[in-house]
Design an enzyme around this catalytic site. Structure first.
Site, PDB file in Angstrom:
ATOM      1  N   ALA A  79      67.293  22.943  26.710  1.00  0.00           N
ATOM      2  CA  ALA A  79      66.046  23.673  26.975  1.00  0.00           C
ATOM      3  C   ALA A  79      64.854  22.731  26.806  1.00  0.00           C
ATOM      4  O   ALA A  79      64.933  21.751  26.067  1.00  0.00           O
ATOM      5  CB  ALA A  79      65.933  24.841  26.000  1.00  0.00           C
ATOM      6  N   GLY A 133      79.770  29.475  23.037  1.00  0.00           N
ATOM      7  CA  GLY A 133      80.092  28.078  22.783  1.00  0.00           C
ATOM      8  C   GLY A 133      80.976  27.505  23.879  1.00  0.00           C
ATOM      9  O   GLY A 133      81.127  28.095  24.962  1.00  0.00           O
ATOM     10  N   LYS A 185      69.021  37.069  24.800  1.00  0.00           N
ATOM     11  CA  LYS A 185      69.826  36.000  24.182  1.00  0.00           C
ATOM     12  C   LYS A 185      69.137  35.476  22.920  1.00  0.00           C
ATOM     13  O   LYS A 185      69.791  35.149  21.929  1.00  0.00           O
ATOM     14  CB  LYS A 185      70.052  34.858  25.182  1.00  0.00           C
ATOM     15  CG  LYS A 185      70.803  33.652  24.604  1.00  0.00           C
ATOM     16  CD  LYS A 185      72.194  34.028  24.098  1.00  0.00           C
ATOM     17  CE  LYS A 185      73.115  32.888  23.751  1.00  0.00           C
ATOM     18  NZ  LYS A 185      72.659  31.794  22.947  1.00  0.00           N
ATOM     19  N   ASN A 189      70.716  35.549  19.143  1.00  0.00           N
ATOM     20  CA  ASN A 189      70.803  34.434  18.204  1.00  0.00           C
ATOM     21  C   ASN A 189      70.157  34.765  16.864  1.00  0.00           C
ATOM     22  O   ASN A 189      70.635  34.327  15.817  1.00  0.00           O
ATOM     23  CB  ASN A 189      70.165  33.184  18.808  1.00  0.00           C
ATOM     24  CG  ASN A 189      71.078  32.518  19.819  1.00  0.00           C
ATOM     25  OD1 ASN A 189      71.939  33.162  20.406  1.00  0.00           O
ATOM     26  ND2 ASN A 189      70.901  31.229  20.043  1.00  0.00           N
ATOM     27  N   TYR A 193      72.018  34.523  13.317  1.00  0.00           N
ATOM     28  CA  TYR A 193      71.533  33.896  12.080  1.00  0.00           C
ATOM     29  C   TYR A 193      71.698  34.853  10.899  1.00  0.00           C
ATOM     30  O   TYR A 193      72.113  34.464   9.816  1.00  0.00           O
ATOM     31  CB  TYR A 193      70.048  33.545  12.211  1.00  0.00           C
ATOM     32  CG  TYR A 193      69.707  32.209  12.824  1.00  0.00           C
ATOM     33  CD1 TYR A 193      70.261  31.790  14.030  1.00  0.00           C
ATOM     34  CD2 TYR A 193      68.781  31.367  12.221  1.00  0.00           C
ATOM     35  CE1 TYR A 193      69.907  30.577  14.601  1.00  0.00           C
ATOM     36  CE2 TYR A 193      68.417  30.139  12.789  1.00  0.00           C
ATOM     37  CZ  TYR A 193      68.985  29.761  13.985  1.00  0.00           C
ATOM     38  OH  TYR A 193      68.622  28.566  14.544  1.00  0.00           O
ATOM     39  N   LYS A 263      68.381  25.057  15.841  1.00  0.00           N
ATOM     40  CA  LYS A 263      67.736  24.577  17.066  1.00  0.00           C
ATOM     41  C   LYS A 263      66.504  25.402  17.422  1.00  0.00           C
ATOM     42  O   LYS A 263      65.792  25.064  18.345  1.00  0.00           O
ATOM     43  CB  LYS A 263      68.728  24.604  18.228  1.00  0.00           C
ATOM     44  CG  LYS A 263      69.871  23.618  18.038  1.00  0.00           C
ATOM     45  CD  LYS A 263      70.512  23.251  19.362  1.00  0.00           C
ATOM     46  CE  LYS A 263      71.852  22.597  19.147  1.00  0.00           C
ATOM     47  NZ  LYS A 263      72.898  23.600  18.789  1.00  0.00           N
TER      48      LYS A 263
HETATM   49  C1  6PG Z   1      75.807  31.069  21.364  1.00  0.00           C
HETATM   50  C2  6PG Z   1      74.994  30.337  20.314  1.00  0.00           C
HETATM   51  C3  6PG Z   1      74.374  29.099  20.827  1.00  0.00           C
HETATM   52  C4  6PG Z   1      73.484  28.388  19.799  1.00  0.00           C
HETATM   53  C5  6PG Z   1      74.214  27.903  18.596  1.00  0.00           C
HETATM   54  C6  6PG Z   1      73.399  26.948  17.706  1.00  0.00           C
HETATM   55  O1  6PG Z   1      75.471  32.224  21.572  1.00  0.00           O
HETATM   56  O2  6PG Z   1      76.751  30.514  21.917  1.00  0.00           O
HETATM   57  O3  6PG Z   1      73.987  31.178  19.860  1.00  0.00           O
HETATM   58  O4  6PG Z   1      73.593  29.448  21.942  1.00  0.00           O
HETATM   59  O5  6PG Z   1      72.901  27.330  20.421  1.00  0.00           O
HETATM   60  O6  6PG Z   1      74.679  28.949  17.842  1.00  0.00           O
HETATM   61  O7  6PG Z   1      72.279  27.552  17.155  1.00  0.00           O
HETATM   62  P1  6PG Z   1      71.532  26.854  15.915  1.00  0.00           P
HETATM   63  O8  6PG Z   1      71.679  25.353  16.100  1.00  0.00           O
HETATM   64  O9  6PG Z   1      70.105  27.264  16.000  1.00  0.00           O
HETATM   65  O10 6PG Z   1      72.235  27.316  14.695  1.00  0.00           O
END
Ligand code: 6PG
Length: 470
Positions: A79, A133, A185, A189, A193, A263
């Site tokens: 991104a 993933g 999305k 996320n 978390y 991220k």
């Molecule tokens: C997904 C995840 C993915 C995300 C990672 C890392 O749905 O497959 O959400 O998109 O990038 O989980 O997120 P962080 O690095 O912020 O923990």
């Protein structure tokens, strides 16, 4: 090249991109990839096997010319500025009504900007979250597209084929216009978390109070995963406790540094919730805990300055039983907060989101997939305007039954110096959200006292100000 009629184009042949395009090929769509890195192009060609089904190039012109019209080009690139750069390099080669899909975790306002810009040029743009993933991309992710509804009909067959399936239903749906898909999305996320923070707290409680071994922790999470807590995150947690360290003795989890990176998508969820005035404290604290975790050196120094109680003995079976209930309670509260954010944001940004569909496409493929989502989806089917999951009649008995365990564990943890902020924020959210009376009348009085900010009354309509102390 023999044909110029590949059904689908993919830019960015890193792990996610390669897996996604191979998934497209496995579903009998012909796909063409593009990457500046020759190694990535070669790797895809080799893995793909049959160039008539999946081919790739480092030349953008060859790539674009290989695609059938309207061209469907998906970007799986980091991104940010790279997305804009790729769009600019594609633009001179594309034709009216071609489609660009951004499959990354782009910030939703960037998606709105790109959509408006590309619309002027006759190109349809989709911001489309992809969750699951690398494995998900290969075997079936949950896909969250937003953009022009008519143009979606061109990508729908491909997305429905490659997506994860829950009881045969594809985990993808057109969610709304513009950035609706990216926004959903992002909140996915944020919930991710929150759930991760909660599982880590339960782990901490179990190990610090009853010294559960990794083998025992594996069994506990594995058992939970067979019950109402069944979810991808609980499943992988069980697996993590069983993983031996291949670089030394013991278990890998004990060697991993306790500093969690991020991220930014969880932080965006919290920031935007704050902007819109939507309370999501279980997500906020999960972001803060990653920030606190990063202060390792300070934490180590501070640990030396203060005494900490030695956790009191507690019956192991009772603790495990309560932990299951508390985690279930807090998971529900976290989904409730994220979904209420989506419902409110939908009004603010005119997304017209259907919450039951969102819960449905989260039932498989994505990181927050869980058995619970079937119940959540049903609650929104029963009442599509449900303001909060905690108001759903089907959830009341189970939440009511689980809340005492959450109270007990938060009390125990506070008394014994074990930080459980996700659990306690979930409990506090619940207690506040379900209170007819909160002490914020006093805050209104204080605001009026020092700043003449006025207040409303419980017994008569109108706006009031008082000369306090007069
Ligand atoms: C997904 C995840 C993915 C995300 C990672 C890392 O749905 O497959 O959400 O998109 O990038 O989980 O997120 P962080 O690095 O912020 O923990």
């Amino acid at each position: 090249m023999k044909h110029k009629n590949y059904d689908f184009g993919l830019v960015g042949l890193g792990v996610m991109g390669r897996n996604f395009i191979l998934n497209v090929k496995d579903n009998n769509f012909k796909a063409f990839g593009y990457d500046l890195d020759q190694k990535q192009v070669d790797a895809l060609k080799e893995e793909g096997g049959d160039l008539d089904k999946v081919d790739a190039s480092t030349d953008i012109k060859t790539f674009v010319e290989a695609l059938a019209k309207p061209r469907k080009v998906m970007l799986l690139v980091p991104a940010g500025k790279i997305v804009d750069a790729v769009i600019e390099s594609l633009l001179p080669l594309l034709d009216k009504d071609d489609i660009i899909i951004d499959g990354g975790n782009s910030f939703f306002t960037d998606t709105d900007r790109r959509e408006a810009y590309l619309q002027e040029k006759g190109i349809h743009f989709f911001g489309s979250g992809v969750s699951g993933g690398a494995k998900g991309a290969r075997k079936g992710p949950s896909i969250m597209p937003g953009g022009n509804k008519e143009a979606y009909s061109h990508i729908k067959p491909i997305f429905e084929a490659v997506s994860a399936k829950f009881n045969g239903e594809p985990c993808v749906a057109h969610l709304g216009p513009k950035s609706a898909g990216n926004y959903v999305k992002m909140v996915h996320n944020g919930i991710e978390y929150g759930l991760m923070q909660l599982t880590s707290e339960i782990y901490d409680l179990l190990r610090k109070s009853c010294n559960l071994t990794n083998e025992e922790l594996h069994t506990v999470f594995d058992t939970w995963n067979k019950g109402r807590l069944q979810s991808f995150l609980v499943e992988i947690t069980a697996e993590i406790f069983a993983q031996k360290d291949d670089k030394g003795d013991g278990f890998l989890v004990d060697k991993i540094l306790d500093k969690a990176k991020q991220k930014g998508t969880g932080k965006w969820t919290s920031q935007n919730a704050m902007d819109l005035g939507i309370p999501v404290p279980s997500i906020d604290i999960a972001v803060s805990m990653r920030e606190i975790s990063a202060l390792k050196d300070e934490r180590v120094a501070a640990d030396k300055l203060y005494d900490r109680p030695t956790p009191e003995a507690i019956d192991k079976d009772e603790l495990i039983e309560k932990a299951e209930q508390a985690l279930y309670f807090a998971f529900i509260n976290t989904y409730a907060q994220g979904l209420s954010q989506l419902a409110d944001a939908s009004k603010e940004y005119n997304y017209d989101l259907d919450m039951s569909i969102i819960a449905k496409i989260w039932r498989a493929g994505c990181i927050i997939r869980a058995g619970l989502l079937e119940d959540i989806s049903n609650a929104y089917v029963a009442d599509k305007d449900l303001a909060n999951l905690l108001l759903a009649p089907s959830f009341v008995p189970q939440v009511q039954k689980a809340v005492p365990a959450a109270r007990d564990l938060v009390t125990y943890a506070a008394k014994n110096g074990i930080p459980v902020p996700g659990l306690s924020n979930s409990l506090t959210y619940f207690d506040a959200y379900t209170s007819s009376n909160l002490p914020l009348n006093l805050i209104q009085g204080q605001r009026d006292h020092f700043g003449s900010h006025t207040y409303e009354r419980t017994d008569m309509d109108g706006i009031f100000h008082t000369e306090w102390g007069a």
